[in-house]
Structure formats: C-alpha cells, structure tokens
Design a protein around this motif. Structure first.
Motif, PDB file in Angstrom:
ATOM      1  N   ASN A 489       0.794  -1.148   0.038  1.00 23.15           N
ATOM      2  CA  ASN A 489       0.050   0.015  -0.002  1.00 23.15           C
ATOM      3  C   ASN A 489       0.881   1.516  -0.078  1.00 23.15           C
ATOM      4  O   ASN A 489       0.284   2.386   0.022  1.00 23.15           O
ATOM      5  CB  ASN A 489      -1.011  -0.044   1.143  1.00 23.15           C
ATOM      6  N   HIS A 490       1.988   1.134   0.171  1.00 22.22           N
ATOM      7  CA  HIS A 490       3.238   2.335   0.209  1.00 22.22           C
ATOM      8  C   HIS A 490       2.943   3.218   1.179  1.00 22.22           C
ATOM      9  O   HIS A 490       2.833   4.364   0.947  1.00 22.22           O
ATOM     10  CB  HIS A 490       3.169   2.770  -1.418  1.00 22.22           C
ATOM     11  N   LYS A 491       2.600   2.622   2.279  1.00 25.04           N
ATOM     12  CA  LYS A 491       2.344   3.724   3.550  1.00 25.04           C
ATOM     13  C   LYS A 491       2.916   3.119   4.717  1.00 25.04           C
ATOM     14  O   LYS A 491       3.352   1.830   4.963  1.00 25.04           O
ATOM     15  CB  LYS A 491       0.597   3.407   3.815  1.00 25.04           C
ATOM     16  N   ILE A 492       3.084   4.082   5.652  1.00 25.75           N
ATOM     17  CA  ILE A 492       3.478   3.539   6.910  1.00 25.75           C
ATOM     18  C   ILE A 492       2.147   3.826   7.943  1.00 25.75           C
ATOM     19  O   ILE A 492       1.510   5.005   7.833  1.00 25.75           O
ATOM     20  CB  ILE A 492       4.718   4.410   7.413  1.00 25.75           C
ATOM     21  N   ASP A 496      -2.755   1.086  17.581  1.00 32.53           N
ATOM     22  CA  ASP A 496      -2.723   1.058  18.998  1.00 32.53           C
ATOM     23  C   ASP A 496      -2.885  -0.426  19.373  1.00 32.53           C
ATOM     24  O   ASP A 496      -4.017  -0.870  19.373  1.00 32.53           O
ATOM     25  CB  ASP A 496      -3.682   1.895  19.474  1.00 32.53           C
ATOM     26  N   PRO A 497      -2.057  -1.012  20.261  1.00 33.34           N
ATOM     27  CA  PRO A 497      -2.280  -2.572  20.356  1.00 33.34           C
ATOM     28  C   PRO A 497      -3.510  -2.566  21.577  1.00 33.34           C
ATOM     29  O   PRO A 497      -3.816  -3.862  21.509  1.00 33.34           O
ATOM     30  CB  PRO A 497      -0.934  -3.029  20.934  1.00 33.34           C
ATOM     31  N   LYS A 498      -3.733  -1.646  22.392  1.00 34.14           N
ATOM     32  CA  LYS A 498      -4.626  -1.596  23.595  1.00 34.14           C
ATOM     33  C   LYS A 498      -5.875  -1.661  22.591  1.00 34.14           C
ATOM     34  O   LYS A 498      -6.648  -2.296  23.257  1.00 34.14           O
ATOM     35  CB  LYS A 498      -4.490  -0.455  24.417  1.00 34.14           C
ATOM     36  N   THR A 499      -6.186  -0.843  21.663  1.00 32.61           N
ATOM     37  CA  THR A 499      -7.552  -0.973  21.116  1.00 32.61           C
ATOM     38  C   THR A 499      -7.608  -1.425  19.653  1.00 32.61           C
ATOM     39  O   THR A 499      -8.489  -1.633  19.280  1.00 32.61           O
ATOM     40  CB  THR A 499      -8.053   0.749  20.788  1.00 32.61           C
ATOM     41  N   LYS A 500      -6.346  -1.972  19.049  1.00 35.38           N
ATOM     42  CA  LYS A 500      -6.402  -2.612  17.855  1.00 35.38           C
ATOM     43  C   LYS A 500      -6.812  -1.902  16.864  1.00 35.38           C
ATOM     44  O   LYS A 500      -7.135  -2.439  15.623  1.00 35.38           O
ATOM     45  CB  LYS A 500      -7.127  -3.885  18.110  1.00 35.38           C
ATOM     46  N   HIS A 501      -6.474  -0.543  16.971  1.00 38.08           N
ATOM     47  CA  HIS A 501      -7.043   0.395  15.971  1.00 38.08           C
ATOM     48  C   HIS A 501      -5.825   0.655  14.960  1.00 38.08           C
ATOM     49  O   HIS A 501      -4.767   0.991  15.451  1.00 38.08           O
ATOM     50  CB  HIS A 501      -7.544   1.534  16.559  1.00 38.08           C
ATOM     51  N   CYS A 502      -6.137   0.618  13.599  1.00 37.82           N
ATOM     52  CA  CYS A 502      -4.802   0.753  12.705  1.00 37.82           C
ATOM     53  C   CYS A 502      -5.412   1.879  11.792  1.00 37.82           C
ATOM     54  O   CYS A 502      -6.567   1.907  11.415  1.00 37.82           O
ATOM     55  CB  CYS A 502      -4.748  -0.557  11.936  1.00 37.82           C
ATOM     56  N   SER A 503      -4.444   2.884  11.897  1.00 40.14           N
ATOM     57  CA  SER A 503      -4.479   3.930  10.849  1.00 40.14           C
ATOM     58  C   SER A 503      -3.426   4.363  10.248  1.00 40.14           C
ATOM     59  O   SER A 503      -2.283   3.963  10.382  1.00 40.14           O
ATOM     60  CB  SER A 503      -5.048   5.102  11.550  1.00 40.14           C
ATOM     61  N   THR A 504      -3.381   5.066   9.117  1.00 37.86           N
ATOM     62  CA  THR A 504      -2.490   5.588   8.119  1.00 37.86           C
ATOM     63  C   THR A 504      -1.635   6.580   8.958  1.00 37.86           C
ATOM     64  O   THR A 504      -2.286   7.654   9.329  1.00 37.86           O
ATOM     65  CB  THR A 504      -2.805   6.120   6.665  1.00 37.86           C
ATOM     66  N   LEU A 505      -0.371   6.549   8.843  1.00 35.87           N
ATOM     67  CA  LEU A 505       0.290   7.778   9.395  1.00 35.87           C
ATOM     68  C   LEU A 505       1.009   8.418   8.211  1.00 35.87           C
ATOM     69  O   LEU A 505       0.950   9.740   8.358  1.00 35.87           O
ATOM     70  CB  LEU A 505       1.488   6.935  10.377  1.00 35.87           C
ATOM     71  N   PRO A 517       7.311  18.353   4.782  1.00 32.72           N
ATOM     72  CA  PRO A 517       6.821  18.876   6.278  1.00 32.72           C
ATOM     73  C   PRO A 517       5.276  18.209   6.509  1.00 32.72           C
ATOM     74  O   PRO A 517       4.640  18.467   7.307  1.00 32.72           O
ATOM     75  CB  PRO A 517       6.556  20.290   5.983  1.00 32.72           C
ATOM     76  N   ASP A 518       4.623  17.301   5.481  1.00 40.40           N
ATOM     77  CA  ASP A 518       3.532  16.661   5.848  1.00 40.40           C
ATOM     78  C   ASP A 518       3.433  15.277   5.526  1.00 40.40           C
ATOM     79  O   ASP A 518       3.501  14.814   4.621  1.00 40.40           O
ATOM     80  CB  ASP A 518       2.613  17.526   4.829  1.00 40.40           C
ATOM     81  N   PHE A 519       3.163  14.578   6.554  1.00 45.52           N
ATOM     82  CA  PHE A 519       2.792  13.138   6.343  1.00 45.52           C
ATOM     83  C   PHE A 519       1.931  12.684   5.333  1.00 45.52           C
ATOM     84  O   PHE A 519       2.019  11.668   4.495  1.00 45.52           O
ATOM     85  CB  PHE A 519       2.310  12.500   7.761  1.00 45.52           C
ATOM     86  N   ALA A 520       0.863  13.566   5.178  1.00 43.65           N
ATOM     87  CA  ALA A 520      -0.408  13.187   4.377  1.00 43.65           C
ATOM     88  C   ALA A 520       0.069  13.134   2.862  1.00 43.65           C
ATOM     89  O   ALA A 520      -0.522  12.625   2.061  1.00 43.65           O
ATOM     90  CB  ALA A 520      -1.600  13.954   4.529  1.00 43.65           C
TER      91      ALA A 520
END
Length: 741
Positions: A489-492, A496-505, A517-520
C-alpha cells in the motif's frame, strides 16, 4: 471446463512417467523413460500451447515474444510466478542453474510469466523492481490479468511448464524443490529435439534492464535497525548483498560484503552475503538474516570479523529444528530480533523463518522457550508455526499457522509482553505471547485461516482493518504504539495494540518518492523495513524500491531523506580518500610526524587522541568538527573501512582504528589522521577552526597477527597509540603529550 490445452490434459500421462521415474534405478534408465515419453507426447496435437496475448508488457527483451515467431524452434520453460511469493523465490536458483547449463543458442529459453496475487503486483514498475531485486536475467511478461494462467488452468505459484519447439506442452512441475527433475526434463528434451533437428540457434532479443541502471549507494534496502544509543544504523543493502553501518549523521562507517553475492566468513573486507534482510544490533555486534544463503550471520565490529551462527548455506526443509546452529538447516530467514527467553537478557535471537512460515529461536546463551525445555547456547529451534501456510491463530504455538512472516518487533514490557509479527502473505500483524507462545490477531486479514486473499487498504479495528503484504514492524515503548511498513500500500501505518485500531500515518497510497513537512502528502515505494529511534521521536524507513532511507519525525510530522555520505557507489570497497564533505586542510595546519610503528598483516592500528578545548570554549553545532583517515599512495591499506567521522564528544578520547590487510602490498606505508575542530568562546562571538594532521609511518611484515598495534614509545601492553597534539590557546601553540586543549 478444461480446455484442450490445459495442464489437466497433461497430468495423466506425466503421472505415469513420474511413477516410472521414481522406480528407475539409474540415471540412464530415467533418461530413457523421458525419451520414450517425448516420442509419444510430440505427436499429440491437442497439447498445442496458446500464445501470449498481444499488448502485454515485457521486461528484459527488445520486444514481445511469440511462440510462432521468436520462440519457434526453442525449448521454452515458462515460470508462472508472483513476486511476493517465497516459494517462487526459492526456485530462482534452479532457473539460474539451468540458464548456466543451457544457453539460448543451445535452444533453451526461460520466460517468467508474472501472474499477480496482489493488485500492487500488477503494476509494471513494481514488477520491474522485483525483476531487478531478484536479479532475474531472462524475459518476463507481465500478464496482469493472468490470461495465460487461466487458459492453462494453473492453480498455484510457482508452476513450471516446459514447451517444445513446435509450441507443444511437454511437462509441468508444481511448487518448489524439483531441480533434479527439471534438469532431467530439460537435458533429455534438448537432446531429443536436437536429434530431430527442430532446435534453432537464433537469439530472442534479450535486453537486461539492469544494464541501463545508474549506480547508487543503496540498492533495494530491505531492513534496518538503530543501536540503543541512537548513534548508528545498520542497513541491509539487499540488492548490493552487503551491510552498511552509518552514523546518525549519515556517514557510512563500515561496508561489509558486496557488491556481488557470496557466502564467506572472515574479515569485514572478505565476508560476503546473498540478499541479506533482517538486522539486529547490540553494541558492536550485528546479527543478520542472510536470506538467500539460508544463514544467520554475526558481524563483530570490534573484532572485525563475520561468522555464521546457524544454517548450512542451502535451503532446509526441517520444520522442527533443535540442533546446534552450525548443524541446523534453515529456510529463508527474513528478519531477526533480540529477546529474552528463560535466561539472561538478550539470550535469544527470534527469527522470522519466511521459507517455512514459522518463528524460530536461536539461543545466543542458555535459556528456555515458554512452556518448553531447556536450550543450550547455539540451539536453533522452532518456536511457533506448524509450517503450513495459513492465517491460523492458536493458544498452542505449534498449532498456529503463519504465511511468510517477514517482520519482527519485540515488546517485552507489560501489559504487552509479546513479539509482533508482520505476516506478509496473510496481510496481517499478529502477536506471539512471550509467556506462553499464544498466537493472536492484531490487525488485518480475516477469520478464515485458509483465506490468504483478505487484503486491502482500510483503516479500522482488528479484522476490519486491511493491509497489503506488510513486511516490517517497529515498536515504540515511549509511545506504546506499533508502526507498520504496509509495503504494497506504499504506506506507514500505526497501530494501538490496546484498542487494536490501525490507521494511516504517512503515505498517499500511491507509489512515489515525496518528502516534506506533511505526512499526508509523502510517498513511498514498497517500504520493506522500519525501526524506531531510541527516543521515540524518529522512525527510520527502508524505502525499498526508491533505494533510500527516509526519516519520519513524529513531532513535526515531516519526512526527510537520510542521505548516506560515501564515495563508495555500487562497490563493496570504500574510497579511501576523504569524502567531499570533509574540509580542506588549511595552510596553517600543524603536521605532527609520529615515530614509525612495526605492524603485522591482519593487525589493527589504533590511533587515540584525547582532545579538549580552551576554558570557556565549546564545539559549534553549525559547523560540525570532524576527522578523516587517509593513506595517500597506500590506498590498499584501508580497503572497506571508515575513512571519516564527526567529533561530537570530547569527554572521551577519539579512537580511530584501521585493520591492516592480511597480505600487505609493500613493507613501508603510512596513515594520516586529520582533524578539524570548530569551536566558539561561550562569552562573546569569537569562533575559530583549528586543524592538525598526524602522520603515522608503518613498517609492515608478512607475519599474520590479529591483535592491536602498540606504539613503540608507549607501554607495549597498551592497545592504544597516544599522540602529540597542539594546545590552541590565545592563538599560540604549546606541545603537550597525549592531550590537546
């Protein structure tokens, strides 16, 4: 329903042949069986091979190939593969062996038919990168819609199909491990059709893309790690078959191996690797997953040597292990991570054994696996995974199933207490509990353990999140977050292992090369490795297909390059001249001639300078102080060793070591250590630079030795060479032994 030219029509007669071959007692008997088989198959018109679709994209050729034109009169071996597949990688040495045995002029042509599993693998640029990364030197067609795959009813990767010179199907081999049978089929087929005068010697227009590439300091870097002090990075320069060690200021300090593949232990300048991937670093020791050599290696920078800890140098099939490392065959280790298991800290090296779809343990000291028996130092044994390629979670580690595990990160602290695993072919991140070995899903995939096609690019929780062939994971204990190199997916991404939520950084999802200067809006191209800096503020990413290392600043949300500084390009040997960033020596610089030192082949010359500044002065950040080691007219002395570095800490002596070659080219040589100090007075704005060059003559002999050279003027038991350096104070010079102010 099967078409007339499908492989299903070929299976019955070949099954009869396979049974007969298994019963044959001699090589001559086997060749005779294949020869008779060919007589029968050559007359069967219903096995006519369909041609490639028009308009397909071709690599390593001057143009498209056709069975009715370029491939007519050739014995053609089709390799149906997808570039993510470890089993497909395993047969590449078999194909290379066959290419060396029989040339195109002899009548054999190998054609890779790339039939993608993942959407990302349908893109020509990505296939091209894979062809380069795996050093494929035969024609490859990008059959993105798998048209030929479906026509022949191919069912799995890899599948080999041998086609005769009249375009007739002859043999098929499914899976890996068929080198001998493949060679038998090819040898006899070439002899059979040569006798029938059906083979033609014409070329087919092979044009290797790799020959047009510009040189680069990195080639498909796979993995990387940072030492615990944050001072150095170890980088698996996979495409160059070497390991680089770089300072935090981007200066290459060591180059071990390369540029060609090999399998050799020895000194840093002698050692060689074959497509290394995972690296783990503690102190001056680097552990390496030497993937295509099927070895675990150890680089000891203090001793200047590389050794083998586990593996035999050939692909193993053992799925249990338990032998000492030097007796234990292993298969395609892809990543390594230091951990603790029933013993002293860091007594075990966890290994992502991609080739057998398992997690293994290599004990560096005595220890014990969770709920397992005691293991002596050197033991190499399976920890988790049945060996079946699955996405199966289970409380019992041996009953769990992985699918080409490719990335590891250890989180020993509670409440986590686990090993995170990037399980690439299931497109999941899994956890492996350190206390009992239970395997659980963290994010990605789906609940059906046999479905390895549950991939995508979806932020979400647990199984709702979707990844595409993730290859790397990095744990940040400061933030209690896991970072994932979601490679296809060419992404990092961040989990969060506590909530198991995965999101694009970071990353747009499109392959590219964008920093700023912008991750997005940043872009990557199949990032394969990731590690977290010890402070928790920086992430280092091996941006594999961009041949770069990138740095993500989690505070400023910016992405920047990690520009390695070295004069070494596409070579395992460093240029021994000072890099271009090193300033010129000013006219007023002091040269200090040291007494000659006698040294033996293989010894290490160590120059140690204790430096200090005038009272009230400090080094400047804007103009970094530095050193450079050179050997004018004696460049052979330095070989692949570090030739420059920064001076940032005056609280301890500057120590520069140079290991002498095992075979000196002459008896008299010299080294020069140059230093530049930039400093300012704390009170006021006065800043200055002072430089000095220390000239060290060497008298060399051929008697081999491995210890460090002691200066004749100093205590002979000392391994350091003290030197004279000038005191700079009020622009006047005073000599003082062993210390500079």
């Amino acid at each position: 329903m099967a078409s007339g030219c499908s492989l299903s029509t070929l299976f019955p007669p070949q099954s009869v042949l396979d049974d007969a071959l298994n019963d044959a007692a001699t090589q001559e008997a086997m060749e005779a069986l294949v020869f008779e088989y060919l007589k029968d198959m050559d007359e069967r018109e219903e096995l006519k091979m369909p041609d490639f679709d028009t308009g397909l994209e071709w690599l390593n050729t001057e143009g498209p190939l056709s069975f009715s034109k370029e491939l007519a009169g050739k014995l053609v071996l089709l390799d149906f593969f997808t570039y993510c597949c470890i089993n497909c990688m395993h047969i590449l040495p078999d194909l290379h062996h066959l290419e060396q045995r029989h040339s195109v002029q002899d009548g054999l042509v190998i054609v890779g038919v790339h039939s993608a599993k993942f959407p990302n693998e349908k893109v020509l640029d990505n296939v091209r990168s894979a062809v380069l990364r795996y050093d494929i030197r035969h024609p490859v067609v990008n059959d993105g819609d798998a048209s030929l795959w479906h026509q022949l009813e191919v069912s799995c990767w890899p599948t080999l199909v041998l086609v005769g010179p009249r375009g007739n199907l002859l043999f098929t081999l499914v899976g890996e491990g068929h080198r001998d049978r493949l060679r038998l089929f090819a040898d006899v087929s070439l002899r059979y059709y040569r006798e029938k005068k059906l083979l033609l010697p014409h070329p087919v227009g092979v044009k290797l893309y790799r020959d047009s590439l510009p040189p680069s300091i990195l080639s498909f870097p796979g993995k990387l790690c940072v030492d615990r002090a944050g001072d150095r990075l170890a980088i698996a320069d996979t495409g160059h078959h070497r390991i680089l060690v770089a300072s935090s200021t981007c200066q290459v300090l060591h180059i071990i191996g390369g540029p060609e593949s090999g399998r050799r232990d020895g000194s840093l300048s002698e050692a060689s690797f074959n497509s290394p991937q995972g690296v783990a670093m503690k102190g001056n020791v680097i552990y390496v997953a030497d993937t295509e050599n099927h070895l675990i290696r150890k680089i000891d920078l203090s001793e200047g040597r590389v050794s083998t800890l586990a593996g035999l140098g050939v692909q193993g099939t053992d799925k249990d292990g338990g032998a000492m490392g030097d007796e234990q065959p292993i298969s395609s280790p892809w990543d390594v991570a230091l951990g603790t298991a029933g013993g002293a800290e860091d007594n075990v090296l966890w290994v992502a054994m991609a080739g057998t779809h398992q997690i293994w343990a290599l004990f560096l000291a005595d220890g014990k696996l969770p709920k397992g028996s005691e293991c002596k130092a050197g033991t190499c044994v399976r920890w988790a995974g049945s060996g079946s390629e699955e996405n199966r979670n289970n409380a019992y580690p041996h009953k769990a199933g992985f699918a080409q595990p490719s990335g590891l990160a250890v989180a020993p602290e509670e409440p986590w207490g686990c090993l995170f695993v990037a399980d690439s072919e299931s497109s999941t991140v899994r956890t492996l509990a350190l206390k009992d070995g239970a395997v659980k899903l963290l994010v990605g995939g789906e609940r059906d353990p046999t479905n390895l096609f549950a991939f995508g690019d979806v932020d979400g929780k647990g199984v709702e999140a979707k990844l595409q062939h993730p290859l790397g994971v990095a744990w940040s204990p400061q933030r209690n977050l896991l970072y994932v190199a979601d490679s296809y997916n060419h992404k990092i991404k961040v989990v969060d292992p506590k909530t198991k939520h995965c999101s694009t950084l970071a990353g747009t999802g499109e392959a590219g090369d964008t920093v700023g200067p912008d991750f997005a809006v940043s872009r990557f191209n199949e990032p394969g490795g990731i590690c977290a800096g010890p402070g928790g503020n920086l992430l280092y990413v091996a941006d594999t297909n961009n041949h770069q290392i990138k740095v993500l600043d989690l505070g400023s949300k910016s992405v920047s390059l990690f520009p390695l500084v070295s004069d070494c390009v596409d070579s395992g040997r460093a240029n021994v001249k000072a890099p271009s960033k090193t300033p010129k020596m000013p006219r007023g610089a002091v040269r200090i001639d040291m007494p000659p030192v006698s040294a033996s082949a293989g010894q290490t010359v160590v120059l140690s300078l204790a430096l200090s500044l005038p009272q009230g002065a400090k080094l400047t950040d804007e103009a970094p102080s530095c050193w450079a080691l050179s050997a004018e007219d004696d460049e052979w002395l330095l070989d692949t060793q570090a030739v420059t570095g920064d001076i940032t800490d005056l609280s301890k002596p500057l120590r520069v070591a140079a290991k002498l070659p095992d075979v000196p080219k002459k008896q008299r040589a010299s080294l020069t250590l140059s230093i530049w100090l930039y400093f300012c007075m704390a009170a006021g704005t006065t800043c200055t630079m002072r430089a000095a060059a220390f000239y060290q003559p060497l008298q060399l002999n051929d008697n081999p030795a491995t210890d460090e050279v002691a200066c004749a003027e100093m205590n002979r038991a000392s391994s350091q060479m003290e030197a004279l350096i000038c005191i700079w104070r009020n622009n006047t010079f005073h000599n003082e032994t062993g210390r500079a102010h």
